[in-house]
Design an enzyme around this catalytic site. Sequence first.
Site, PDB file in Angstrom:
ATOM      1  CB  THR A  83      -1.971 -11.815  -2.969  1.00  0.00           C
ATOM      2  OG1 THR A  83      -1.524 -10.664  -3.455  1.00  0.00           O
ATOM      3  CG2 THR A  83      -1.586 -12.707  -2.074  1.00  0.00           C
ATOM      4  N   GLY A 122      -8.192  -6.819  -0.467  1.00  0.00           N
ATOM      5  CA  GLY A 122      -8.928  -5.888   0.235  1.00  0.00           C
ATOM      6  C   GLY A 122     -10.433  -5.680  -0.698  1.00  0.00           C
ATOM      7  CD  GLU A 369      -0.469  -2.268  -4.822  1.00  0.00           C
ATOM      8  OE1 GLU A 369      -1.427  -2.242  -4.850  1.00  0.00           O
ATOM      9  OE2 GLU A 369       0.186  -2.922  -5.679  1.00  0.00           O
TER      10      GLU A 369
HETATM   11  C1  LIG Z   1      -5.500   1.702   2.790  1.00  0.00           C
HETATM   12  C2  LIG Z   1      -4.116   2.480   2.811  1.00  0.00           C
HETATM   13  C3  LIG Z   1      -4.346   3.832   2.558  1.00  0.00           C
HETATM   14  C4  LIG Z   1      -3.096   4.473   1.823  1.00  0.00           C
HETATM   15  C5  LIG Z   1      -1.998   3.773   0.966  1.00  0.00           C
HETATM   16  C6  LIG Z   1      -1.857   3.837  -0.384  1.00  0.00           C
HETATM   17  C7  LIG Z   1      -2.343   2.783  -1.229  1.00  0.00           C
HETATM   18  C8  LIG Z   1      -2.913   1.406  -0.395  1.00  0.00           C
HETATM   19  C9  LIG Z   1      -2.957   0.599  -1.665  1.00  0.00           C
HETATM   20  C10 LIG Z   1      -2.700  -0.749  -1.411  1.00  0.00           C
HETATM   21  C11 LIG Z   1      -2.984  -1.443  -0.133  1.00  0.00           C
HETATM   22  C12 LIG Z   1      -4.099  -2.342  -0.136  1.00  0.00           C
HETATM   23  C13 LIG Z   1      -4.040  -3.127  -1.246  1.00  0.00           C
HETATM   24  C14 LIG Z   1      -2.855  -3.823  -1.825  1.00  0.00           C
HETATM   25  C15 LIG Z   1      -2.854  -4.586  -2.994  1.00  0.00           C
HETATM   26  C16 LIG Z   1      -1.829  -5.414  -3.324  1.00  0.00           C
HETATM   27  O1  LIG Z   1      -0.929  -5.792  -2.561  1.00  0.00           O
HETATM   28  S1  LIG Z   1      -1.928  -6.103  -4.845  1.00  0.00           S
HETATM   29  C17 LIG Z   1      -0.775  -7.427  -5.023  1.00  0.00           C
HETATM   30  C18 LIG Z   1       0.713  -6.807  -4.893  1.00  0.00           C
HETATM   31  N1  LIG Z   1       1.739  -7.823  -5.437  1.00  0.00           N
HETATM   32  C19 LIG Z   1       2.706  -7.529  -5.868  1.00  0.00           C
HETATM   33  O2  LIG Z   1       3.445  -6.533  -5.750  1.00  0.00           O
HETATM   34  C20 LIG Z   1       3.437  -8.790  -6.184  1.00  0.00           C
HETATM   35  C21 LIG Z   1       5.011  -8.734  -6.487  1.00  0.00           C
HETATM   36  N2  LIG Z   1       5.689  -9.434  -7.399  1.00  0.00           N
HETATM   37  C22 LIG Z   1       5.808  -8.750  -8.600  1.00  0.00           C
HETATM   38  O3  LIG Z   1       5.641  -7.764  -8.795  1.00  0.00           O
HETATM   39  C23 LIG Z   1       6.365  -9.908  -9.678  1.00  0.00           C
HETATM   40  O4  LIG Z   1       6.296 -11.144  -9.222  1.00  0.00           O
HETATM   41  C24 LIG Z   1       7.998  -9.554  -9.590  1.00  0.00           C
HETATM   42  C25 LIG Z   1       8.640  -9.598  -8.462  1.00  0.00           C
HETATM   43  C26 LIG Z   1       8.260  -8.125 -10.377  1.00  0.00           C
HETATM   44  C27 LIG Z   1       8.611 -10.676 -10.608  1.00  0.00           C
HETATM   45  O5  LIG Z   1       7.862 -10.687 -11.597  1.00  0.00           O
HETATM   46  P1  LIG Z   1       8.294 -11.735 -13.029  1.00  0.00           P
HETATM   47  O6  LIG Z   1       8.720 -12.961 -12.343  1.00  0.00           O
HETATM   48  O7  LIG Z   1       7.088 -11.750 -14.008  1.00  0.00           O
HETATM   49  O8  LIG Z   1       9.301 -10.847 -13.625  1.00  0.00           O
HETATM   50  P2  LIG Z   1      10.757 -11.059 -13.559  1.00  0.00           P
HETATM   51  O9  LIG Z   1      11.398 -12.513 -14.174  1.00  0.00           O
HETATM   52  O10 LIG Z   1      11.432 -10.944 -12.053  1.00  0.00           O
HETATM   53  O11 LIG Z   1      11.478 -10.008 -14.443  1.00  0.00           O
HETATM   54  C28 LIG Z   1      11.294 -10.052 -15.624  1.00  0.00           C
HETATM   55  C29 LIG Z   1      11.372  -8.624 -16.438  1.00  0.00           C
HETATM   56  O12 LIG Z   1      10.265  -8.066 -16.199  1.00  0.00           O
HETATM   57  C30 LIG Z   1      10.637  -6.679 -15.617  1.00  0.00           C
HETATM   58  N3  LIG Z   1       9.406  -6.246 -15.021  1.00  0.00           N
HETATM   59  C31 LIG Z   1       9.087  -7.048 -13.758  1.00  0.00           C
HETATM   60  N4  LIG Z   1       7.981  -6.213 -13.149  1.00  0.00           N
HETATM   61  C32 LIG Z   1       7.650  -5.455 -14.092  1.00  0.00           C
HETATM   62  C33 LIG Z   1       6.847  -4.154 -14.046  1.00  0.00           C
HETATM   63  N5  LIG Z   1       5.925  -4.054 -12.820  1.00  0.00           N
HETATM   64  N6  LIG Z   1       6.982  -3.030 -14.942  1.00  0.00           N
HETATM   65  C34 LIG Z   1       7.911  -3.294 -15.866  1.00  0.00           C
HETATM   66  N7  LIG Z   1       8.771  -4.153 -15.839  1.00  0.00           N
HETATM   67  C35 LIG Z   1       8.865  -5.132 -15.002  1.00  0.00           C
HETATM   68  C36 LIG Z   1      11.866  -7.029 -14.868  1.00  0.00           C
HETATM   69  O13 LIG Z   1      12.434  -5.833 -14.510  1.00  0.00           O
HETATM   70  C37 LIG Z   1      12.465  -7.894 -15.813  1.00  0.00           C
HETATM   71  O14 LIG Z   1      13.048  -7.137 -16.731  1.00  0.00           O
HETATM   72  P3  LIG Z   1      14.714  -7.782 -17.350  1.00  0.00           P
HETATM   73  O15 LIG Z   1      15.612  -7.725 -16.354  1.00  0.00           O
HETATM   74  O16 LIG Z   1      14.787  -6.392 -18.529  1.00  0.00           O
HETATM   75  O17 LIG Z   1      14.206  -9.011 -18.221  1.00  0.00           O
HETATM   76  C1  LIG Z   2      -2.923  -5.370   4.263  1.00  0.00           C
HETATM   77  C2  LIG Z   2      -2.638  -5.985   3.250  1.00  0.00           C
HETATM   78  C3  LIG Z   2      -3.462  -5.670   1.927  1.00  0.00           C
HETATM   79  C4  LIG Z   2      -3.295  -6.336   0.797  1.00  0.00           C
HETATM   80  N1  LIG Z   2      -4.059  -6.153  -0.115  1.00  0.00           N
HETATM   81  C5  LIG Z   2      -4.106  -6.804  -1.453  1.00  0.00           C
HETATM   82  C6  LIG Z   2      -5.142  -6.875  -2.388  1.00  0.00           C
HETATM   83  O1  LIG Z   2      -5.992  -6.145  -2.375  1.00  0.00           O
HETATM   84  N2  LIG Z   2      -5.026  -7.686  -3.422  1.00  0.00           N
HETATM   85  C7  LIG Z   2      -3.829  -8.526  -3.797  1.00  0.00           C
HETATM   86  O2  LIG Z   2      -3.951  -9.047  -4.828  1.00  0.00           O
HETATM   87  N3  LIG Z   2      -3.155  -8.880  -2.544  1.00  0.00           N
HETATM   88  C8  LIG Z   2      -3.114  -8.046  -1.650  1.00  0.00           C
HETATM   89  N4  LIG Z   2      -2.042  -8.111  -0.474  1.00  0.00           N
HETATM   90  C9  LIG Z   2      -1.048  -9.207  -0.719  1.00  0.00           C
HETATM   91  C10 LIG Z   2       0.189  -8.819  -0.720  1.00  0.00           C
HETATM   92  O3  LIG Z   2       0.237  -8.140  -1.972  1.00  0.00           O
HETATM   93  C11 LIG Z   2       1.287  -9.621  -0.713  1.00  0.00           C
HETATM   94  O4  LIG Z   2       1.162 -10.135   0.827  1.00  0.00           O
HETATM   95  C12 LIG Z   2       2.624  -9.173  -0.946  1.00  0.00           C
HETATM   96  O5  LIG Z   2       2.811  -9.026  -2.205  1.00  0.00           O
HETATM   97  C13 LIG Z   2       3.688  -9.964  -0.328  1.00  0.00           C
HETATM   98  O6  LIG Z   2       3.529 -11.341  -0.712  1.00  0.00           O
HETATM   99  P1  LIG Z   2       3.572 -12.703   0.297  1.00  0.00           P
HETATM  100  O7  LIG Z   2       2.366 -12.403   1.169  1.00  0.00           O
HETATM  101  O8  LIG Z   2       3.523 -13.854  -0.829  1.00  0.00           O
HETATM  102  O9  LIG Z   2       5.012 -12.674   0.774  1.00  0.00           O
HETATM  103  P2  LIG Z   2       6.176 -13.713   0.649  1.00  0.00           P
HETATM  104  O10 LIG Z   2       6.844 -13.457  -0.813  1.00  0.00           O
HETATM  105  O11 LIG Z   2       5.698 -14.997   0.975  1.00  0.00           O
HETATM  106  O12 LIG Z   2       7.449 -12.991   1.741  1.00  0.00           O
HETATM  107  C14 LIG Z   2       7.745 -13.831   2.877  1.00  0.00           C
HETATM  108  C15 LIG Z   2       9.093 -13.614   2.942  1.00  0.00           C
HETATM  109  O13 LIG Z   2      10.042 -14.147   2.031  1.00  0.00           O
HETATM  110  C16 LIG Z   2      10.764 -13.106   1.226  1.00  0.00           C
HETATM  111  N5  LIG Z   2      10.970 -13.652  -0.036  1.00  0.00           N
HETATM  112  C17 LIG Z   2      10.075 -13.800  -0.963  1.00  0.00           C
HETATM  113  N6  LIG Z   2      10.705 -13.947  -2.292  1.00  0.00           N
HETATM  114  C18 LIG Z   2      11.927 -13.837  -2.281  1.00  0.00           C
HETATM  115  C19 LIG Z   2      13.098 -13.865  -3.026  1.00  0.00           C
HETATM  116  N7  LIG Z   2      12.694 -14.457  -4.308  1.00  0.00           N
HETATM  117  N8  LIG Z   2      14.484 -13.541  -2.606  1.00  0.00           N
HETATM  118  C20 LIG Z   2      14.403 -13.164  -1.138  1.00  0.00           C
HETATM  119  N9  LIG Z   2      13.458 -13.004  -0.195  1.00  0.00           N
HETATM  120  C21 LIG Z   2      12.193 -13.615  -0.830  1.00  0.00           C
HETATM  121  C22 LIG Z   2      10.180 -11.882   1.471  1.00  0.00           C
HETATM  122  O14 LIG Z   2      11.209 -10.661   1.441  1.00  0.00           O
HETATM  123  C23 LIG Z   2       9.683 -12.059   2.955  1.00  0.00           C
HETATM  124  O15 LIG Z   2      10.655 -11.695   3.841  1.00  0.00           O
HETATM  125  C24 LIG Z   2      -2.401  -7.511   0.740  1.00  0.00           C
HETATM  126  C25 LIG Z   2      -1.540  -7.758   1.688  1.00  0.00           C
HETATM  127  C26 LIG Z   2      -1.736  -6.731   3.091  1.00  0.00           C
HETATM  128  C27 LIG Z   2      -0.755  -7.135   4.042  1.00  0.00           C
END
Ligand SMILES: CC/C=C\C/C=C\C/C=C\C/C=C\C=C\C(=O)SCCNC(=O)CCNC(=O)[C@H](O)C(C)(C)COP(=O)(O)OP(=O)(O)OC[C@H]1O[C@@H](n2cnc3c(N)ncnc32)[C@H](O)[C@@H]1OP(=O)(O)O
Ligand SMILES: Cc1cc2nc3c(=O)[nH]c(=O)nc-3n(C[C@H](O)[C@H](O)[C@H](O)COP(=O)(O)OP(=O)(O)OC[C@H]3O[C@@H](n4cnc5c(N)ncnc54)[C@H](O)[C@@H]3O)c2cc1C
Length: 609
Positions: A83, A122, A369
């Site tokens: 991110t 994180g 996530e």
């Molecule tokens: C401490 C807390 C304790 C306990 C709790 C437990 C756990 C804690 C763990 C985590 C917390 C701490 C850290 C957090 C870490 C993070 O947040 S890491 C970052 C997370 N970020 C995201 O999740 C980003 C979300 N966005 C996406 O995944 C992608 O941008 C997307 C929204 C999926 C769009 O991707 P993209 O643009 O590439 O794809 P599309 O054009 O939408 O789709 C194209 C085709 O791909 C298929 N697709 C998309 N994603 C996937 C996938 N993951 N696997 C398989 N296939 C995928 C999609 O379905 C489309 O398919 P088609 O329709 O057949 O073309």
């Molecule tokens: C506690 C915490 C720990 C994290 N740890 C990590 C980490 O370890 N590693 C890491 O890489 N990231 C980490 N993240 C980041 C996290 O993965 C992102 O914040 C998360 O994926 C959401 O993305 P964003 O912040 O860009 O939200 P945005 O996408 O900016 O969301 C803002 C608003 O826009 C809306 N929106 C966005 N796109 C669309 C769309 N296409 N259609 C409709 N609505 C839409 C959303 O629903 C939301 O209401 C962490 C976040 C938190 C809060």
Amino acid sequence: MTRKELFKNTLRKSVHAWKLINELPLSDDESLMLRHFMDQPGFLDLHWRMFVPAIKGQGTEEQKQKWLPLANKMQIIGCYAQTELGHGSNVQGLETTATFDPQTDQFILHSPTQTSSKWWPGGLGKVSTHAVIYARLITDGKDHGVHGFIVQLRNMDDHSPLPGITIGDIGVKFGNGAYNSMDNGFLMFDKFCIPRDQMLMRLSKVTREGKYVPSDVPRQLMYGTMVSVRQTIVSNASIAMARAVCIATRYSAVRRQFGSQNGGIETQVIDYKTQQNRLFPLLASAYAFRFVGEWLKWLYTDVTQRLEASDFATLPEAHACTAGLKSMTTSATSDGIEECRKLCGGHGYLWCSGLPELFAVYVPACTYEGDNVVLQLQVARFLMKTVSQLGSGKAPAGTTAYMGRAKHLLQCRSSIRKAEDWLNPAMVLETFEARALRMAVSCANNLSKFENQEQGFSELLADLVEAAIAHCQLIVVSKFIVKLEGEIKGKGVKNQLKNLCYIYALHLIHKHLGDFLSTNSITSEQASLANHQLRSLYTQVRPNAVALVDAFDYTDHYLGSVLGRYDGNVYPKLFEEALKDPLNDTVVPDGYHEYIRPLIKQHLRSARL
Ligand SMILES: CC/C=C\C/C=C\C/C=C\C/C=C\C=C\C(=O)SCCNC(=O)CCNC(=O)[C@H](O)C(C)(C)COP(=O)(O)OP(=O)(O)OC[C@H]1O[C@@H](n2cnc3c(N)ncnc32)[C@H](O)[C@@H]1OP(=O)(O)O
Ligand SMILES: Cc1cc2nc3c(=O)[nH]c(=O)nc-3n(C[C@H](O)[C@H](O)[C@H](O)COP(=O)(O)OP(=O)(O)OC[C@H]3O[C@@H](n4cnc5c(N)ncnc54)[C@H](O)[C@@H]3O)c2cc1C
């Protein structure tokens, strides 16, 4: 504790956990659980939950042999840095660049804009020595999109950031929660060079000559780490919901308010139907999420094994299920923890109730996530694709198999005639299938009216999210029913879980009645029969409610709640906790002489005048 003290204390606990893991004869599962439970949230969590899996999933054999031994011995500490300040949901919009320089056989990592700063990972801010960095791969002026790179961030001797790296913590987060012990950080690169062999090259690679060799497998496998964590988050939702429900149920059995007859003992609040109507569906949800989490773990394990054999057939299903169930269960659990706080009245707002802390640490699960709406839209995309293929001869499978019975489900009428019929699993299941299918087909029909499908999808986003949620709720209900028909031993336990299964299903019908009526999945009379059955189920669950939360077997230490104590000795312990507060160190508070006394004295003076 101050933020620095909280952070340092987490380091102490994390290192202690690691010491235990190394000293105790633990199984892999036990050490994994110890890592997670003794360190939430902390840098260990993400090292093991994201950094290591990313290398395992996206590294070549050589890269795994080089980096995993160091990571497994914690000789390097890693984080998952995807991110950025400007992009989180839109991974393909990330701006950090990794430009290949054939002169030096290196990648030049750079943060071209402020919004390209890594922001949120994180463990990044102060602890990690390394990171898996996601950046735009550029060779010979061509942008190949986002790829993963393993990058050393700090000097291994003095922990100082390496030249070309600016790094730090992003600051205090929501509430006073334990998440402030986590050093979510920021990171900027200034033309920072890494060797070519630090691009994670299992999926795609860059040759010595700088030739980009694209992946011959779905590029989305690069997202595999997120999928694996989303799967674990569903089971975590069950644990968090169970903790909150355990506190609220035990306290609801202890708390008495009103209802005394002739000066007799007052009524336990758990006996009020409103308390049951708010609490018991959450109790049912804790069990429901546990069972669907078990199934999702099986699905994820199965797809992982298939991927190793280059079988990608169930990858879309796995993505849709992990995304949708992560979204649905974390939203429900966040709302559920807040509801449990309210179920405990004023005392629920005390820090020592354990609920404010649980809420503060849990609610980011709706965002990390993957933002929950963004993830449901992935499910919607999957459903629209499935509906578009109906009649093509390709039978829907897995969780969309019910769509293969579209002809029946689109025209069937529920045969519910009396309240007891709502205890028939087949009738309940068909009701949820009809609702989910009709909502998906309605979206598909409305979508077909648009010439531009992307524009239509954008116009219908809110409806699509609701259809996705309906599909996910069907999955949870169906897995609860499967669980009951399968592995539950003991008649008594099975009867209690049956009550909870139907409480879960019927409360959803009540909560989403608009869906069920507008799709003609049931009639308003059948909805009334469902409510009648729900009330009856509450009465049946009531005698076992405390036993059903005791069954989670959480220690008082783990619950961290005066209200949820196993012994129910709440009032004396509330006083005990209150007297520990530093404000009670003196009977006259600091500030009296500077502020209160002059105020009162001035008042007295003017009164005498
Ligand atoms: C401490 C807390 C304790 C306990 C709790 C437990 C756990 C804690 C763990 C985590 C917390 C701490 C850290 C957090 C870490 C993070 O947040 S890491 C970052 C997370 N970020 C995201 O999740 C980003 C979300 N966005 C996406 O995944 C992608 O941008 C997307 C929204 C999926 C769009 O991707 P993209 O643009 O590439 O794809 P599309 O054009 O939408 O789709 C194209 C085709 O791909 C298929 N697709 C998309 N994603 C996937 C996938 N993951 N696997 C398989 N296939 C995928 C999609 O379905 C489309 O398919 P088609 O329709 O057949 O073309
Ligand atoms: C506690 C915490 C720990 C994290 N740890 C990590 C980490 O370890 N590693 C890491 O890489 N990231 C980490 N993240 C980041 C996290 O993965 C992102 O914040 C998360 O994926 C959401 O993305 P964003 O912040 O860009 O939200 P945005 O996408 O900016 O969301 C803002 C608003 O826009 C809306 N929106 C966005 N796109 C669309 C769309 N296409 N259609 C409709 N609505 C839409 C959303 O629903 C939301 O209401 C962490 C976040 C938190 C809060």
